[in-house]
Design a protein around this motif. Structure first.
Motif, PDB file in Angstrom:
ATOM      1  N   MET A   1       0.856  -1.182   0.000  1.00 43.20           N
ATOM      2  CA  MET A   1       0.000   0.000   0.000  1.00 43.20           C
ATOM      3  C   MET A   1       0.897   1.238   0.000  1.00 43.20           C
ATOM      4  SD  MET A   1      -2.811   1.291   2.854  1.00 43.20           S
ATOM      5  CE  MET A   1      -4.016   0.071   2.452  1.00 43.20           C
ATOM      6  N   THR A   2       0.603   2.163  -0.869  1.00 43.35           N
ATOM      7  CA  THR A   2       1.381   3.397  -0.935  1.00 43.35           C
ATOM      8  C   THR A   2       0.911   4.356   0.160  1.00 43.35           C
ATOM      9  OG1 THR A   2      -0.132   4.542  -2.413  1.00 43.35           O
ATOM     10  CG2 THR A   2       1.579   3.156  -3.442  1.00 43.35           C
ATOM     11  N   LEU A   3       1.721   5.372   0.402  1.00 43.60           N
ATOM     12  CA  LEU A   3       1.338   6.388   1.379  1.00 43.60           C
ATOM     13  C   LEU A   3       0.056   7.087   0.929  1.00 43.60           C
ATOM     14  CD1 LEU A   3       1.780   8.021   3.926  1.00 43.60           C
ATOM     15  CD2 LEU A   3       3.354   9.479   2.634  1.00 43.60           C
ATOM     16  N   LYS A   4      -0.063   7.357  -0.352  1.00 46.40           N
ATOM     17  CA  LYS A   4      -1.279   8.000  -0.866  1.00 46.40           C
ATOM     18  C   LYS A   4      -2.503   7.137  -0.572  1.00 46.40           C
ATOM     19  CE  LYS A   4      -3.177  10.290  -4.902  1.00 46.40           C
ATOM     20  NZ  LYS A   4      -2.843  10.886  -6.195  1.00 46.40           N
ATOM     21  N   ASP A   5      -2.386   5.826  -0.769  1.00 48.32           N
ATOM     22  CA  ASP A   5      -3.488   4.912  -0.461  1.00 48.32           C
ATOM     23  C   ASP A   5      -3.812   4.929   1.029  1.00 48.32           C
ATOM     24  OD1 ASP A   5      -3.634   4.079  -3.126  1.00 48.32           O
ATOM     25  OD2 ASP A   5      -2.302   2.363  -2.786  1.00 48.32           O
ATOM     26  N   GLU A   6      -2.770   4.956   1.861  1.00 52.49           N
ATOM     27  CA  GLU A   6      -2.962   4.963   3.308  1.00 52.49           C
ATOM     28  C   GLU A   6      -3.690   6.230   3.763  1.00 52.49           C
ATOM     29  OE1 GLU A   6      -0.305   5.095   7.397  1.00 52.49           O
ATOM     30  OE2 GLU A   6       0.635   4.352   5.562  1.00 52.49           O
TER      31      GLU A   6
ATOM     32  N   ASP B   1      -3.260  15.055  -1.713  1.00 53.15           N
ATOM     33  CA  ASP B   1      -2.094  15.603  -2.412  1.00 53.15           C
ATOM     34  C   ASP B   1      -1.314  16.593  -1.558  1.00 53.15           C
ATOM     35  OD1 ASP B   1      -2.665  14.047  -4.617  1.00 53.15           O
ATOM     36  OD2 ASP B   1      -3.679  15.663  -5.703  1.00 53.15           O
TER      37      ASP B   1
ATOM     38  N   VAL C   1       0.511  14.042   1.516  1.00 52.45           N
ATOM     39  CA  VAL C   1       1.506  13.036   1.149  1.00 52.45           C
ATOM     40  C   VAL C   1       2.935  13.584   1.113  1.00 52.45           C
ATOM     41  CG1 VAL C   1       2.259  11.496  -0.709  1.00 52.45           C
ATOM     42  CG2 VAL C   1      -0.113  11.446   0.072  1.00 52.45           C
TER      43      VAL C   1
ATOM     44  N   TYR D   1       4.251  14.523   4.801  1.00 58.12           N
ATOM     45  CA  TYR D   1       4.245  13.520   5.875  1.00 58.12           C
ATOM     46  C   TYR D   1       5.664  13.323   6.396  1.00 58.12           C
ATOM     47  CZ  TYR D   1       3.533   9.079   8.283  1.00 58.12           C
ATOM     48  OH  TYR D   1       3.483   8.082   9.221  1.00 58.12           O
TER      49      TYR D   1
END
Length: 80
Positions: free
Chosen positions: A1-6, A73, A76, A79
Motif C-alpha cells: 500500500m502506498t502512502l497515498k493509499d494509506e 495531495d 503526502v 508527511y
C-alpha cells in the motif's frame, strides 16, 4: 500500500458516516458534499490529520481544498 493509499483510506474511514459510505468516497469527492458533513466536522478532522500524519494545516490551507484528492495531495509530500 502506498502512502497515498494509506492517507486516502484514513479519510474514507473517518469521513464516512450515516449519510455516506466509505466505498462511495473517491479522490474526486467534493468537500462540499453535504453527506460528508465536513463543514461541521472539519476542525476535528484537521486535528486528527495533524495527530496521525504530523501535518499541520491552517484555515486558509483547508479552505483551499475542494476535494478529498486535494487534501491527500497536500498531506503526502509533507508527511514526516
Amino acid at each position: 500500500m502506498t502512502l497515498k493509499d494509506e492517507v486516502f483510506e484514513y479519510f474514507t474511514k473517518n469521513l464516512s458516516g450515516s449519510e455516506i459510505r466509505a466505498e462511495d468516497i473517491t479522490l474526486d469527492t467534493s468537500l462540499d458534499d453535504k453527506a460528508l458533513e465536513f463543514d461541521t466536522r472539519g476542525a476535528l478532522w484537521v486535528s486528527m490529520v495533524d495527530e496521525r500524519f504530523a501535518v499541520s494545516m491552517d484555515d486558509a490551507t483547508v479552505g483551499g481544498f475542494k476535494t478529498i484528492g486535494d487534501m491527500v495531495d497536500y498531506i503526502v509530500p509533507r508527511y514526516q
